[in-house]
Design an enzyme around this catalytic site. Structure first.
Site, PDB file in Angstrom:
ATOM      1  N   SER A 199     -45.138  28.370 -68.207  1.00 27.27           N
ATOM      2  CA  SER A 199     -44.213  28.697 -67.184  1.00 27.27           C
ATOM      3  C   SER A 199     -43.621  27.970 -67.001  1.00 27.27           C
ATOM      4  O   SER A 199     -41.673  27.998 -66.840  1.00 27.27           O
ATOM      5  CB  SER A 199     -45.379  29.065 -65.744  1.00 27.27           C
ATOM      6  N   HIS A 245     -43.182  24.984 -62.010  1.00 26.10           N
ATOM      7  CA  HIS A 245     -41.470  26.576 -62.006  1.00 26.10           C
ATOM      8  C   HIS A 245     -40.702  25.294 -61.628  1.00 26.10           C
ATOM      9  O   HIS A 245     -39.673  25.830 -62.564  1.00 26.10           O
ATOM     10  CB  HIS A 245     -42.532  27.545 -61.657  1.00 26.10           C
TER      11      HIS A 245
END
Length: 294
Positions: A199, A245
């Protein structure tokens, strides 16, 4: 009259590069008229010329690489603009299959600061010298939905970015973003909290895509909407390492800006220098967190 397959007419309608017989092309050298693929094309004042004509003194006079068509970031145009994206998906798939058959392997790949927790003495984790976990965790997934979402995003975002940046710059963006996400997770998450997944690198691709679209003056609304939706999931869904993220997104924006806005005369220095600064920040954060945990 219909012609059978393999007839001379078919061969003429589908020429192949004289240097790469496996590649069909519609481009011919403006001097010798031999068919050439994108990798062999050398820009001339009119059209493109083949490397042989250039080297023979009948072309531009420059080496083939000097006038070869370049991407917006200065990368070389490749015959397969998604090659690295396919390789990255393949690596993620191989690791996903492997960890499904071995829990012990998954435990060796995840990003974790220090394990076991107090009052036991830690024997595993980044703080114990296992810095490789910052990288291996980028390719490990446990849940099928997590793997599928990341790989779909990698295919949708990675392919166009690889074509726009060139392979070397694209892979530098991917790894720097992923490592930035891992470093921020290591810094802010609990030392015994395990995290994994691509991610961080994917959000880096999000950030770089937004910068590229702005540079090309494309409609920004689709990528912004997609990014906002992903950020809502990031902070609204439990058990998601939001640090990865955000770290990847910030690194992707910074590196993406350097990639597409670097001045031509110092392009490589600015681009790879920015990647170097991001990696230096990753090392600094990792060292400081390790000292804190020790």
């Amino acid at each position: 009259m219909d012609q059978p397959a393999g007839s001379p007419q078919d061969a003429q309608s589908l020429p192949v590069c004289y240097r790469h017989p496996d590649r069909e092309t519609g481009i011919r050298c403006t001097r010798c008229e031999r068919p050439i693929c994108p990798e062999c094309m050398v820009s001339a004042s009119v059209g493109f010329q083949c490397p042989d004509c250039v080297r023979g003194g009948s072309g531009t006079g420059h080496a083939p690489d000097a006038a070869r068509p370049r991407t917006i970031a200065g990368g070389t145009i490749a015959a397969d603009p998604r090659l690295l994206t396919k390789i990255l998906i393949g690596i993620n798939l191989a690791v996903f299959i492997a960890v499904q058959t071995s829990t012990a392997l998954l435990n060796d790949l995840v990003l974790i600061g220090a394990w076991p927790p107090a009052p036991f003495n830690p024997t595993e984790g980044v703080a114990e010298g296992q810095w490789y976990r910052l990288v291996t965790s980028m390719f490990a997934h446990e849940a099928i939905w997590h793997f599928a979402f990341n790989m779909l995003s990698l295919w949708w975002l990675g392919g166009p970015l690889e074509a726009a940046l060139g392979r070397a710059r694209y892979i530098a963006l991917y790894f720097c973003s992923g490592l930035a996400g891992s470093a921020l997770t290591y810094l802010l998450a609990g030392p015994t909290t395990a995290s994994l997944g691509a991610s961080g690198a994917i959000f880096g691709l999000f950030g770089a895509t937004a910068i590229l679209m702005r540079r090309l003056q494309y409609d920004m609304r689709p990528i912004i909407a997609l990014l906002v939706i992903n950020l809502i999931f990031t902070f609204g869904w439990s058990n998601i390492a939001w640090q990865a993220h955000i770290g990847g997104l910030v690194a992707g924006v910074v590196i993406g800006y350097a990639m597409v806005h670097a001045p031509r005369e110092r392009r490589a220095l600015v681009q790879y220098g920015t990647c170097g600064l991001v990696l230096a920040a990753v090392v600094l954060v990792t060292v400081l967190r390790t000292l804190q945990l020790a």
